[in-house]
Design a protein around this motif. Structure first.
Motif, PDB file in Angstrom:
ATOM      1  N   ARG A 196       0.672  21.471 -34.463  1.00 30.18           N
ATOM      2  CA  ARG A 196       1.575  21.751 -34.308  1.00 30.18           C
ATOM      3  C   ARG A 196       1.435  20.613 -32.059  1.00 30.18           C
ATOM      4  NH1 ARG A 196       2.412  26.664 -34.279  1.00 30.18           N
ATOM      5  NH2 ARG A 196       2.087  27.545 -32.433  1.00 30.18           N
ATOM      6  N   LEU A 197       1.096  21.162 -31.823  1.00 28.48           N
ATOM      7  CA  LEU A 197       0.685  20.406 -30.411  1.00 28.48           C
ATOM      8  C   LEU A 197       0.166  18.784 -30.127  1.00 28.48           C
ATOM      9  CD1 LEU A 197      -0.216  23.358 -29.262  1.00 28.48           C
ATOM     10  CD2 LEU A 197      -2.273  22.548 -28.745  1.00 28.48           C
ATOM     11  N   SER A 198      -0.108  19.036 -31.987  1.00 32.02           N
ATOM     12  CA  SER A 198      -0.389  16.991 -32.144  1.00 32.02           C
ATOM     13  C   SER A 198       1.001  16.428 -32.171  1.00 32.02           C
ATOM     14  CB  SER A 198      -1.322  16.749 -33.455  1.00 32.02           C
ATOM     15  OG  SER A 198      -0.649  16.926 -34.640  1.00 32.02           O
ATOM     16  N   GLU A 199       1.727  16.765 -32.493  1.00 31.56           N
ATOM     17  CA  GLU A 199       3.707  16.834 -32.394  1.00 31.56           C
ATOM     18  C   GLU A 199       3.703  17.196 -31.300  1.00 31.56           C
ATOM     19  OE1 GLU A 199       5.166  19.737 -34.858  1.00 31.56           O
ATOM     20  OE2 GLU A 199       3.695  18.650 -36.640  1.00 31.56           O
ATOM     21  N   ASP A 200       3.778  17.400 -29.986  1.00 32.79           N
ATOM     22  CA  ASP A 200       4.277  16.980 -29.077  1.00 32.79           C
ATOM     23  C   ASP A 200       4.329  15.247 -28.367  1.00 32.79           C
ATOM     24  OD1 ASP A 200       4.069  18.794 -25.730  1.00 32.79           O
ATOM     25  OD2 ASP A 200       3.681  16.060 -25.495  1.00 32.79           O
ATOM     26  N   GLU A 201       5.395  15.252 -27.933  1.00 35.40           N
ATOM     27  CA  GLU A 201       5.685  13.471 -27.503  1.00 35.40           C
ATOM     28  C   GLU A 201       4.573  13.108 -26.482  1.00 35.40           C
ATOM     29  OE1 GLU A 201       8.735  14.761 -23.783  1.00 35.40           O
ATOM     30  OE2 GLU A 201       9.785  13.198 -26.094  1.00 35.40           O
ATOM     31  N   ARG A 202       3.549  14.018 -26.121  1.00 38.84           N
ATOM     32  CA  ARG A 202       3.065  13.142 -24.760  1.00 38.84           C
ATOM     33  C   ARG A 202       1.920  12.982 -25.195  1.00 38.84           C
ATOM     34  NH1 ARG A 202       4.041  17.992 -20.880  1.00 38.84           N
ATOM     35  NH2 ARG A 202       4.409  18.958 -23.113  1.00 38.84           N
ATOM     36  N   VAL A 203       1.756  13.307 -26.658  1.00 38.98           N
ATOM     37  CA  VAL A 203       0.161  13.170 -27.041  1.00 38.98           C
ATOM     38  C   VAL A 203      -0.237  11.573 -28.164  1.00 38.98           C
ATOM     39  CG1 VAL A 203      -1.444  13.644 -29.467  1.00 38.98           C
ATOM     40  CG2 VAL A 203      -0.134  15.699 -28.266  1.00 38.98           C
ATOM     41  N   ILE A 204      -0.492  10.980 -27.970  1.00 34.76           N
ATOM     42  CA  ILE A 204      -0.584   9.846 -28.929  1.00 34.76           C
ATOM     43  C   ILE A 204      -1.762   9.170 -30.234  1.00 34.76           C
ATOM     44  CG2 ILE A 204       0.807   7.640 -27.347  1.00 34.76           C
ATOM     45  CD1 ILE A 204      -1.962   7.168 -26.140  1.00 34.76           C
ATOM     46  N   ALA A 205      -2.645   9.985 -30.253  1.00 35.45           N
ATOM     47  CA  ALA A 205      -3.642  10.501 -30.981  1.00 35.45           C
ATOM     48  C   ALA A 205      -4.257  11.710 -30.979  1.00 35.45           C
ATOM     49  CB  ALA A 205      -4.667   9.202 -30.815  1.00 35.45           C
ATOM     50  N   PHE A 206      -4.513  11.843 -31.863  1.00 39.75           N
ATOM     51  CA  PHE A 206      -5.282  12.983 -31.423  1.00 39.75           C
ATOM     52  C   PHE A 206      -6.849  13.179 -33.080  1.00 39.75           C
ATOM     53  CE2 PHE A 206      -3.367  15.339 -35.190  1.00 39.75           C
ATOM     54  CZ  PHE A 206      -3.946  16.374 -35.707  1.00 39.75           C
ATOM     55  N   ASN A 207      -7.594  13.684 -32.652  1.00 41.13           N
ATOM     56  CA  ASN A 207      -8.885  13.869 -33.367  1.00 41.13           C
ATOM     57  C   ASN A 207      -9.540  15.602 -33.958  1.00 41.13           C
ATOM     58  OD1 ASN A 207      -9.795  11.647 -32.897  1.00 41.13           O
ATOM     59  ND2 ASN A 207     -11.621  11.874 -32.256  1.00 41.13           N
ATOM     60  N   TYR A 208      -8.747  15.803 -35.259  1.00 41.13           N
ATOM     61  CA  TYR A 208      -9.305  16.871 -36.296  1.00 41.13           C
ATOM     62  C   TYR A 208     -10.420  16.576 -36.959  1.00 41.13           C
ATOM     63  CZ  TYR A 208      -7.901  21.493 -38.508  1.00 41.13           C
ATOM     64  OH  TYR A 208      -7.909  22.396 -38.877  1.00 41.13           O
ATOM     65  N   MET A 209     -11.725  17.615 -36.185  1.00 42.42           N
ATOM     66  CA  MET A 209     -12.724  16.997 -37.004  1.00 42.42           C
ATOM     67  C   MET A 209     -13.938  17.968 -36.753  1.00 42.42           C
ATOM     68  SD  MET A 209     -13.836  14.239 -33.949  1.00 42.42           S
ATOM     69  CE  MET A 209     -14.942  13.258 -35.615  1.00 42.42           C
ATOM     70  N   GLN A 210     -14.984  17.747 -37.484  1.00 36.48           N
ATOM     71  CA  GLN A 210     -15.998  17.752 -37.522  1.00 36.48           C
ATOM     72  C   GLN A 210     -16.728  16.925 -37.224  1.00 36.48           C
ATOM     73  OE1 GLN A 210     -16.214  19.463 -41.591  1.00 36.48           O
ATOM     74  NE2 GLN A 210     -15.403  21.756 -41.190  1.00 36.48           N
ATOM     75  N   THR A 211     -18.411  17.897 -36.793  1.00 37.29           N
ATOM     76  CA  THR A 211     -19.217  16.858 -36.469  1.00 37.29           C
ATOM     77  C   THR A 211     -21.125  17.630 -37.149  1.00 37.29           C
ATOM     78  OG1 THR A 211     -19.835  17.797 -34.402  1.00 37.29           O
ATOM     79  CG2 THR A 211     -18.632  15.632 -34.324  1.00 37.29           C
ATOM     80  N   ASN A 212     -21.567  16.499 -37.945  1.00 37.55           N
ATOM     81  CA  ASN A 212     -22.235  17.167 -38.543  1.00 37.55           C
ATOM     82  C   ASN A 212     -23.711  16.060 -38.703  1.00 37.55           C
ATOM     83  OD1 ASN A 212     -23.793  19.662 -39.777  1.00 37.55           O
ATOM     84  ND2 ASN A 212     -22.929  19.468 -41.528  1.00 37.55           N
ATOM     85  N   ILE A 213     -25.319  17.366 -38.445  1.00 35.73           N
ATOM     86  CA  ILE A 213     -25.861  15.703 -38.888  1.00 35.73           C
ATOM     87  C   ILE A 213     -26.345  15.696 -39.985  1.00 35.73           C
ATOM     88  CG2 ILE A 213     -27.144  16.290 -36.501  1.00 35.73           C
ATOM     89  CD1 ILE A 213     -28.992  18.783 -38.165  1.00 35.73           C
ATOM     90  N   ALA A 214     -27.170  14.544 -40.489  1.00 36.73           N
ATOM     91  CA  ALA A 214     -27.519  14.421 -41.905  1.00 36.73           C
ATOM     92  C   ALA A 214     -28.584  13.063 -42.042  1.00 36.73           C
ATOM     93  CB  ALA A 214     -26.323  13.370 -43.101  1.00 36.73           C
ATOM     94  N   TYR A 215     -29.434  12.932 -43.127  1.00 39.74           N
ATOM     95  CA  TYR A 215     -30.344  12.624 -43.094  1.00 39.74           C
ATOM     96  C   TYR A 215     -30.541  11.488 -43.605  1.00 39.74           C
ATOM     97  CZ  TYR A 215     -32.363  17.356 -41.583  1.00 39.74           C
ATOM     98  OH  TYR A 215     -32.887  18.244 -41.319  1.00 39.74           O
ATOM     99  N   THR A 216     -30.490  10.565 -43.653  1.00 38.27           N
ATOM    100  CA  THR A 216     -31.139   9.284 -44.851  1.00 38.27           C
ATOM    101  C   THR A 216     -32.490   8.689 -44.710  1.00 38.27           C
ATOM    102  OG1 THR A 216     -30.563   7.883 -45.246  1.00 38.27           O
ATOM    103  CG2 THR A 216     -30.218   7.483 -42.576  1.00 38.27           C
ATOM    104  N   THR A 217     -32.343   8.445 -45.989  1.00 42.58           N
ATOM    105  CA  THR A 217     -34.118   7.468 -45.885  1.00 42.58           C
ATOM    106  C   THR A 217     -33.687   6.149 -45.609  1.00 42.58           C
ATOM    107  OG1 THR A 217     -33.462   7.120 -48.024  1.00 42.58           O
ATOM    108  CG2 THR A 217     -34.932   9.174 -48.172  1.00 42.58           C
ATOM    109  N   LEU A 218     -33.029   5.511 -45.028  1.00 42.09           N
ATOM    110  CA  LEU A 218     -32.408   4.379 -44.597  1.00 42.09           C
ATOM    111  C   LEU A 218     -32.672   4.037 -43.323  1.00 42.09           C
ATOM    112  CD1 LEU A 218     -28.811   3.891 -45.727  1.00 42.09           C
ATOM    113  CD2 LEU A 218     -30.514   2.702 -46.729  1.00 42.09           C
ATOM    114  N   ASP A 219     -33.175   3.508 -42.185  1.00 42.54           N
ATOM    115  CA  ASP A 219     -34.013   2.953 -41.179  1.00 42.54           C
ATOM    116  C   ASP A 219     -32.602   4.354 -40.161  1.00 42.54           C
ATOM    117  OD1 ASP A 219     -35.948   2.529 -41.923  1.00 42.54           O
ATOM    118  OD2 ASP A 219     -35.276   0.378 -42.299  1.00 42.54           O
ATOM    119  N   HIS A 220     -32.986   4.666 -38.944  1.00 40.28           N
ATOM    120  CA  HIS A 220     -31.660   4.402 -38.305  1.00 40.28           C
ATOM    121  C   HIS A 220     -31.176   2.784 -37.010  1.00 40.28           C
ATOM    122  CE1 HIS A 220     -35.622   6.956 -36.629  1.00 40.28           C
ATOM    123  NE2 HIS A 220     -34.962   5.816 -35.825  1.00 40.28           N
TER     124      HIS A 220
END
Lengths: 224, 523
Positions: free
Chosen positions: B97-121
């Protein structure tokens, strides 16, 4: 000649403690156009009070004043002073921080009467007419003699293209020679330009040269 | 023409002593007003300019401080346990609902998490890059190192991320995930250009990530094998659909750089739909419920699924940094208990305190000066009027209206006031600048001396990433007292107001004047 100013049943007085002193008692009089009047009377007779009422500087207790048939109440005192009359005082009453010319221009600016567009030239001409040269016209009035200041005051009185001039002891502060010159000026204005002059004076010299002498005594005017 | 204006000017010029004294009075008043208004305006400008430099972001988050304080005050253990069970969480409906405020031009609704990979970082180049979390000895007596996560998952529920809106992320190849990808929990991922280069990846390739450390699997291998769970069950294969570039990077000069793990580098960040991330988490839950069924006894999987969509951060990007406070004020009441909209305001307010204090006193000075100015000018004008009664009587006797007499008086005062104020504008900026800086230095020093530590609980959150870090030095560097055209306009307007009010008493005196009395007294 018609009546320029009519006084009708004018009363004026003041209270001194419990005592009421009546200065003007049902005073009536008619002043004709183009005439030089002098009002004489003993000290305290109410000459200056009468002049103040006639000049719209004060208001009578009762009675009416008519300028060319129109009641002063209808004209309004401020408009009356601005457009219908000029006043010359004993102590000249010029604005001290202005030049003679500027004093004349002040009166010309304030009047609603039609005046030529070249007002400055007209002001110089008026000053010349009363005997003030151009060089003196541009001086501060405080740098001029009493006689010169009174001439400027007379020029200012007529600057608004008015027909009626009041003078309160106009020569009271002047020497005899200057007094004569001022009298001649009033005569000229009356005879050549058709102005009505009403001067309150103690001076016999002034009254001697006027067309009409009136005595104010016991609150009423009587022709002499 | 010799009207009231012309007469007023002539009076000023031809009575220079009086005019000069009055101009000096206005000059002194003007300097004090500029001092006050200049300091006040400079403070406001510094705050506004600093605010404008700050990112227009607001974070919707749990107010941990107030919740911990609430818990601290609970004495009954049952009540405490119940309160802990009712741990506050971000409400999804409110967030949307807050994201529908006319002053909001973009919003992130997100989760962050760590992960493992065998690829090189992407390498960080710090001393602890290859360190382990520790080690353990298996049943055969062999020592194994824990492997630390090397990726950070950023999973958004909407495709229009703030970073894309702001241009922080630029797609260099492929595309960003779409709403359809989110709706279908598509196994797609966007990776950074550097991560792609390190691993020679391109759009269309696949990468495999795991949400479990291989070393942890080893530790509990027998349990997993008994439940029929293999190591591959922890993996998720994702198709690379986009490669993006970002200027974000670790700061080698930062204090914690040497302790940073690879996943903390923005270059080792992978972006995927939040639904995909949720499914990935649920995959883990499913594995665990097989391996440890007692952990999930009586658990409602639908409830778990639903709660899995709770975001770890909700960030709104507004159209203007100056709208941030208003946005927070407008919506705070809609939030539940122990939830807040964080605009990083507390820090800003704390930094701005010296400016606010100075501005407050500067405004008081202005009002005192203005009131005094009105009194002084009223008195001076009224006293001067006594000496000019004769002139006024003359003007009235030739028919000049009382209003024009007042107008002349006003013209004289306003011209002199403008001359005084013009001088004050020249000197005022220097005085105000010096005084302002001195007071500010003193105020800043005092604030630092009496600074007390707030009783804040530390809660890890990376939402601060979104806030621009500004220091008090940044704020104070924007503090410049300058006599701007706006300030000059305000001062002259104020001066006009002062003169207008100051002329009221003299005007009343003029209206009561009687020309006959004045002139008779003179004669």
């Amino acid at each position: 000649m018609g009546t320029i100013l009519k006084l009708e049943d004018i009363c004026y007085g003041y209270t001194d403690g419990n005592y009421k002193r009546e200065i003007l008692k049902h005073l009536s009089y008619e002043f004709e156009e183009g005439t030089f009047y002098t009002i004489l009377g003993p000290s305290g007779s109410g000459k200056t009070t009468l002049l103040s009422i006639m000049a719209g500087l004060d208001k009578q207790e009762s009675g009416s004043l008519y300028f060319q048939g129109e009641n002063l109440n209808d004209i309004g005192l401020n408009r009356y002073r601005r457009n219908k009359i000029g006043v010359v005082f004993q102590s000249y009453n010029l604005i001290s921080y202005l030049t003679g010319l500027e004093n004349i221009l002040t009166a010309m600016t304030e009047t609603d009467n039609p005046l030529p567009s070249n007002r400055k030239e007209l002001a110089y001409a008026l000053l010349n007419m009363v005997g003030i040269a151009d060089t003196k016209a541009d001086r501060m009035v405080t740098h001029l003699s009493g006689g010169e200041q009174q001439r400027i005051a007379i020029a200012r009185a007529i600057a608004g293209n008015v027909d009626l001039i009041f003078a309160d002891e106009p020569t009271g502060n002047l020497d005899t020679d200057t007094e004569k010159e001022i009298i001649r000026l009033f005569q000229m204005l009356s005879e050549q330009y058709g102005k009505t002059i009403i001067a309150v004076t103690h001076s016999n010299e002034v009254s001697r040269f006027s067309d009409h002498r009136i005595l104010l005594r016991n609150g009423v005017l009587n022709d002499l | 023409m010799m009207n009231f204006f012309a007469r007023g000017i002539r009076y000023i010029v031809r009575k220079p002593t009086k005019s000069l004294l009055l101009a000096i009075t206005f000059f002194l008043i003007g300097n004090l007003v500029i001092l006050g208004m200049g300091i006040s305006q400079a403070s406001d400008n510094a705050k506004t300019l600093t605010r404008k430099k700050m990112r227009a972001v607001v974070s919707y988050e749990v107010d941990y401080n107030s919740f911990w304080n609430y818990l601290d005050n609970i004495e009954d253990s049952d009540e405490y346990e119940e309160a802990v069970r009712q741990f506050p969480s971000i409400d999804r409906e409110t967030a949307v609902r807050l994201s529908e405020d006319e002053r909001v031009i973009a919003f992130n609704y997100m989760q962050t998490n760590i992960a493992y990979t065998t690829l090189d970082h992407v390498p960080l180049g710090n001393e602890s890059e290859d360190r382990g979390y520790g080690s353990y000895i298996d049943e055969n007596g062999e020592e194994h190192e824990y492997i630390e996560p090397n990726l950070m998952i950023y999973a958004n529920f909407y495709p229009d991320m703030i970073e894309l809106e702001e241009g922080t992320y630029t797609i260099v190849d492929g595309r960003w995930y779409s709403q359809n990808d989110i709706d279908t929990a598509a196994k797609v991922v966007c990776i950074t250009q550097e991560f792609a280069e390190v691993n020679a990846l391109s759009v269309g390739d696949t990468i495999t990530i795991s949400n479990n450390s291989p070393s942890e699997f080893e530790m509990d291998r027998s349990t997993y094998e008994a439940a029929g769970v293999t190591e591959d069950d922890f993996n998720l294969e994702l198709e690379v659909i986009g490669i993006y570039s970002t200027p974000e990077d670790v700061d080698p000069s930062s204090e914690n750089f040497r302790w940073m793990s690879p996943y903390e580098s923005p270059k080792n960040r992978i972006q995927m739909p939040m639904s995909t991330q949720v499914e990935f988490n649920l995959q883990m839950v499913e594995i665990m419920s097989k391996a440890h069924p007692d952990w999930y006894e009586g658990a409602d999987m639908d409830e778990i699924r639903e709660s899995s969509y709770t975001p770890s951060k909700v960030i709104y990007l507004l159209d203007d940094p100056l709208n941030v406070d208003e946005f927070v004020a407008d919506h705070t009441k809609e939030l539940g208990e122990y939830l807040k909209l964080n605009a990083n305001n507390d820090t800003f307010r704390k930094m701005a305190r010296p400016l606010d204090t100075m501005s407050f006193f500067a405004n008081i000075v202005v009002w005192i000066v203005v009131i005094n100015a009105i009194v002084i000018i009223s008195l001076v004008t009224a006293l001067t009027l006594k000496t000019r009664e004769y002139e006024i009587g003359v003007l009235l006797s030739i028919g000049v209206s009382k209003l024009k007499v007042i107008a002349q008086l006003f013209v004289e005062l306003i011209i002199v006031a403008f001359i005084g104020f013009a001088g004050a504008c020249l000197s005022g900026s220097l005085i105000a600048g010096k005084v302002g800086e001195t007071v500010l230095e003193f105020q800043t020093a005092s604030d630092a001396q009496y600074e007390t530590e707030d009783n804040n609980y530390y809660v890890w959150s990376d939402s601060t990433d979104y806030f621009t870090t500004v220091t008090q030095e940044d704020l104070l560097s924007e503090y410049h007292v300058a006599v701007s055209p706006l300030l000059i306009g305000e001062i002259f307007l104020l001066g006009t107001g002062v003169v207008l009010i100051a002329i009221v008493i003299p005007s009343v005196m003029i209206m009561r004047l009687n020309p006959k009395q004045i002139l008779l007294e003179q004669n």
